[in-house]
Design an enzyme around this catalytic site. Structure first.
Site, PDB file in Angstrom:
ATOM      1  N   LYS A 121       0.947  -1.127   0.051  1.00 17.95           N
ATOM      2  CA  LYS A 121      -0.056   0.008  -0.016  1.00 17.95           C
ATOM      3  C   LYS A 121       0.789   1.307   0.026  1.00 17.95           C
ATOM      4  CE  LYS A 121      -3.744  -2.838   0.614  1.00 17.95           C
ATOM      5  NZ  LYS A 121      -4.622  -2.985  -0.365  1.00 17.95           N
TER       6      LYS A 121
HETATM    7  C1  LIG Z   1      -5.786  -4.069   0.440  1.00 21.89           C
HETATM    8  C2  LIG Z   1      -7.351  -3.682   0.533  1.00 21.89           C
HETATM    9  C3  LIG Z   1      -8.074  -3.991   1.388  1.00 21.89           C
HETATM   10  C4  LIG Z   1      -7.576  -5.327   2.540  1.00 21.89           C
HETATM   11  O1  LIG Z   1      -6.549  -4.926   3.444  1.00 21.89           O
HETATM   12  P1  LIG Z   1      -5.530  -5.791   3.955  1.00 21.89           P
HETATM   13  O2  LIG Z   1      -4.829  -4.964   5.004  1.00 21.89           O
HETATM   14  O3  LIG Z   1      -4.920  -6.633   2.952  1.00 21.89           O
HETATM   15  O4  LIG Z   1      -6.765  -6.820   5.011  1.00 21.89           O
HETATM   16  C5  LIG Z   1      -9.340  -3.606   1.497  1.00 21.89           C
HETATM   17  N1  LIG Z   1      -9.957  -2.993   0.724  1.00 21.89           N
HETATM   18  C6  LIG Z   1      -9.114  -2.583  -0.405  1.00 21.89           C
HETATM   19  C7  LIG Z   1      -9.633  -1.474  -1.573  1.00 21.89           C
HETATM   20  C8  LIG Z   1      -7.838  -2.973  -0.485  1.00 21.89           C
HETATM   21  O5  LIG Z   1      -7.078  -2.449  -1.501  1.00 21.89           O
END
Ligand SMILES: *Cc1c(COP(=O)(O)O)cnc(C)c1O
Length: 370
Positions: free
Chosen positions: A186
């Site tokens: 992210k």
């Molecule tokens: C990555 C992501 C999530 C989930 O996050 P995690 O930390 O992997 O559980 C939820 N929504 C979106 C749009 C994402 O890109």
């Protein structure tokens, strides 16, 4: 060397001393869970957004799940969102016993088509869950107006939008609460899993803290269910504190990569990302579109370039969500996109050399499509 859409090793090489110092600081602190680093990260992440509260949790999915529960969303409630998203958005809605209701996305920008939301509202609708997908914000004004009119709560999925802005306002500051993921890929990523919610509502924050801590407010005594164990570990919190100071630099680096793609690929027939007027895009993923997507991805492999699709299957077409009863063809734009989009390498430490290799390979492949 193999090129992929994301890699953290270059960033680690740049930031190694700081990351290892963060780890050492926590390991020597005597507190590995719910300690000073988490408190400070929460205060700093809230302050970055100009919000009063932040609660760190163990991942973005649980930030959404606990966020929904903290807002009072549960069994019998409908939550309006999109199918063109990472599956965890919908997994979280399902996990609290609520029913996801999908609207389609815009053909141009791949975000929730807010014109379709009013027609999706029923007496059971409780929550709007816009996803600020790929790094830019959903048009929030129509949603806040609908929420006020129908007494709904808004939970923003900001997992892909750290630092993104909509008419100057940061993602995560426009609803009742917002959920973030700090999954390593992210825009703000930990060295492992992490997540958080932010809110200006003190009760919602208190609910979050109870929900992540078994349903306890003080040790050993469960005051209310449901409860979970969903804490953000000290070591991730401390790494995130250090990286939060560089968030604006990461975003600038991503924009520079996007700018380079825009210049080098403008004369091809690849559809490049479009920033919605009023948005500041942070390019979590750099999604492009072409009707010959599968042939392009295959050909790029001969250059040792292995790209991703975000996402290859719309959530409503997955067997795990067959119980929701969406037929194929029910979300035509979402379904069409899934067959044509793919993502180019995007991370702030992407070197110009690697990017040039991708650009020239892509130009060759596009020129040779028969
Ligand atoms: C990555 C992501 C999530 C989930 O996050 P995690 O930390 O992997 O559980 C939820 N929504 C979106 C749009 C994402 O890109």
């Amino acid at each position: 060397m193999t090129t992929r859409v994301w890699d953290y090793l270059d960033e680690y090489a740049n930031e190694r001393d700081d990351i290892l110092d963060a780890v050492e600081t926590v390991f020597r602190s005597g507190q590995l869970v719910l300690g000073r680093s988490l408190r400070e990260f929460e205060a700093e992440f809230a302050a970055y957004h100009g919000m009063s509260h932040c609660a760190g949790v163990d991942n973005g999915t649980n930030a959404l799940k606990l966020g929904l529960q903290a807002l009072g969303v549960g069994p019998g409630d409908e939550v309006i969102t999109v199918s063109n998203t990472a599956a965890p958005t919908v997994v979280a809605i399902d996990a609290v016993g609520a029913t996801p209701v999908f609207v389609d996305v815009h053909r141009e920008n791949y975000l929730m088509d807010t014109d379709q939301v009013a027609a999706a509202i029923t007496p059971r609708t409780r929550c709007l869950l816009p996803v600020h997908l790929y790094g830019q914000c959903v048009d929030m004004e129509p949603l806040t107006a609908l929420a006020a009119k129908h007494d709904l709560v808004i939970l923003e999925d900001c997992a892909q939008a750290h630092g993104a802005r909509h008419h100057g306002r940061l993602a995560g500051t426009m609803g009742d609460a917002a959920a973030f993921s700090f999954y390593p890929t992210k825009v703000l990523g930990a060295y492992g899993d992490g997540g958080a919610t932010i809110t200006d509502n003190e009760q919602v924050d208190r609910n979050m803290r109870r929900l992540r801590y078994y349903g306890m407010e003080d040790r050993y005594y469960v005051v209310a269910t449901p409860g979970h164990n969903s804490r953000l570990d000290e070591v991730h919190a401390e790494i995130l504190r250090r990286k939060l100071r560089r968030l604006d630099d990461y975003v600038a680096g991503r924009r520079a990569v996007a700018q380079r793609y825009a210049e080098a690929l403008a004369d091809t027939d690849l559809v490049l990302p479009k920033t919605v007027p009023g948005n500041d895009h942070v390019y979590y993923v750099h999604v492009v579109r072409h009707p010959r997507r599968d042939a392009i991805l295959e050909a790029l492999k001969t250059y040792d370039i292995h790209l991703n699709i975000s996402y290859p299957w719309p959530v409503h077409t997955m067997t795990g969500f067959a119980h929701l009863g969406y037929a194929r063809g029910s979300l035509p734009v979402t379904e069409e996109l899934a067959g044509e989009i793919f993502s180019l390498p995007m991370y702030p430490a992407l070197s110009p050399d690697t990017q040039d290799k991708v650009i020239s390979a892509l130009r060759e492949v596009l020129a040779n499509l028969s």
